[in-house]
Write a protein that holds these residues in place. Sequence first.
Motif, PDB file in Angstrom:
ATOM      1  N   THR A   1       0.870  -1.186   0.000  1.00 49.57           N
ATOM      2  CA  THR A   1       0.000   0.000   0.000  1.00 49.57           C
ATOM      3  C   THR A   1       0.909   1.239   0.000  1.00 49.57           C
ATOM      4  OG1 THR A   1      -0.114  -0.090   2.392  1.00 49.57           O
ATOM      5  CG2 THR A   1      -1.898  -1.185   1.190  1.00 49.57           C
TER       6      THR A   1
ATOM      7  N   ILE B   1       9.478   1.268  -0.473  1.00 52.72           N
ATOM      8  CA  ILE B   1      10.561   1.347   0.524  1.00 52.72           C
ATOM      9  C   ILE B   1      10.363   2.594   1.377  1.00 52.72           C
ATOM     10  CG2 ILE B   1      12.096   2.533  -1.138  1.00 52.72           C
ATOM     11  CD1 ILE B   1      14.486   1.117   0.211  1.00 52.72           C
TER      12      ILE B   1
ATOM     13  N   GLY C   1       7.636  -3.539   3.890  1.00 50.76           N
ATOM     14  CA  GLY C   1       6.498  -3.880   4.733  1.00 50.76           C
ATOM     15  C   GLY C   1       6.598  -2.905   5.907  1.00 50.76           C
TER      16      GLY C   1
HETATM   17  C1  F6R Z   1       3.017  -0.511   2.540  1.00 50.04           C
HETATM   18  C2  F6R Z   1       4.321  -0.810   3.084  1.00 50.04           C
HETATM   19  C3  F6R Z   1       5.391   0.228   3.292  1.00 50.04           C
HETATM   20  C4  F6R Z   1       5.498   1.254   2.186  1.00 50.04           C
HETATM   21  C5  F6R Z   1       6.561   2.302   2.523  1.00 50.04           C
HETATM   22  C6  F6R Z   1       6.642   3.387   1.473  1.00 50.04           C
HETATM   23  O1  F6R Z   1       2.216  -1.674   2.481  1.00 50.04           O
HETATM   24  O2  F6R Z   1       4.500  -1.917   3.391  1.00 50.04           O
HETATM   25  O3  F6R Z   1       6.622  -0.443   3.442  1.00 50.04           O
HETATM   26  O4  F6R Z   1       5.803   0.618   0.983  1.00 50.04           O
HETATM   27  O5  F6R Z   1       6.278   2.865   3.761  1.00 50.04           O
HETATM   28  O6  F6R Z   1       5.465   4.116   1.501  1.00 50.04           O
HETATM   29  P1  F6R Z   1       5.141   5.251   0.427  1.00 50.04           P
HETATM   30  O7  F6R Z   1       4.977   4.550  -0.881  1.00 50.04           O
HETATM   31  O8  F6R Z   1       3.863   5.882   0.901  1.00 50.04           O
HETATM   32  O9  F6R Z   1       6.305   6.172   0.422  1.00 50.04           O
END
Ligand code: F6R
Length: 239
Positions: free
Chosen positions: A36, A133, A140
């Motif tokens: 997500t 990431i 995650g």
């Molecule tokens: C989401 C997850 C997190 C996001 C990470 C990056 O299921 O597991 O590891 O991938 O926090 O989040 P964004 O894409 O919002 O920068």
Amino acid sequence: MKLVEAPDYMSMSKQAADYIATRVREEPTMTLGLATGGTPLQTYRYLIQDYENKETSYQHVQTFNLDEYLGLPKDHHNSYYTYMKQNLFDHIHIPPSHTHIPNGMCTDVAQECEMYEKKLDQAGGMDLQILGIGENGHIGFNEPGTSFLSTTHLVKLTESTRKANSRYFSSMSEVPTHAITMGIQSIMKSKEIVLLVSGERKSAAFRRLMNKEVSEEFPASALCQHKNVKIFADHEALG
Ligand code: F6R
């Protein structure tokens, strides 16, 4: 790790979605791991477009999400269950019984984690796992210091992760303090990993990953030990 460079977020998302949709067409019964957050949103939009244009079937695909907040009911507007329904599941005609997300309202967290990992194994592990990431290298909700041997488990979110995610909540105090997440080992069991990296905010984490120094202090570095990782990154992330 194979790097696929894209000039911007939109084309990074398009390249990633084209790749994922092609893999689903090649392997229509695949088990797909989902993330997500902000990064995969446009990839999901392109997957929906692909579904509408090419009729890629998700009838026999099983999905497993990486994580879910603890204490948020499924229908809470910030639950990852709601995120997945709104941003993907409701648009690709996937049987709801094929979609798996940890239950953030479970009464026995240890049992929920054990059951989730078991379900994953029974499905034969993931064929393809989509990842984002965190700025601190989390994958995650595996924060720095998480054992590479970890399976699905309960985590206390770090203040930096809660702060990063507070943009989706009306106040910081509403951001859950805990989550259930697949562990590093659960993620590494996937046959293939697609990592999406976008924006300047991620450039330090990206650089550190590319140094290929493996350490539990930087969870994403576990991916250096995986045989089949594709990183889709845009120029801002490349720095
Ligand atoms: C989401 C997850 C997190 C996001 C990470 C990056 O299921 O597991 O590891 O991938 O926090 O989040 P964004 O894409 O919002 O920068």
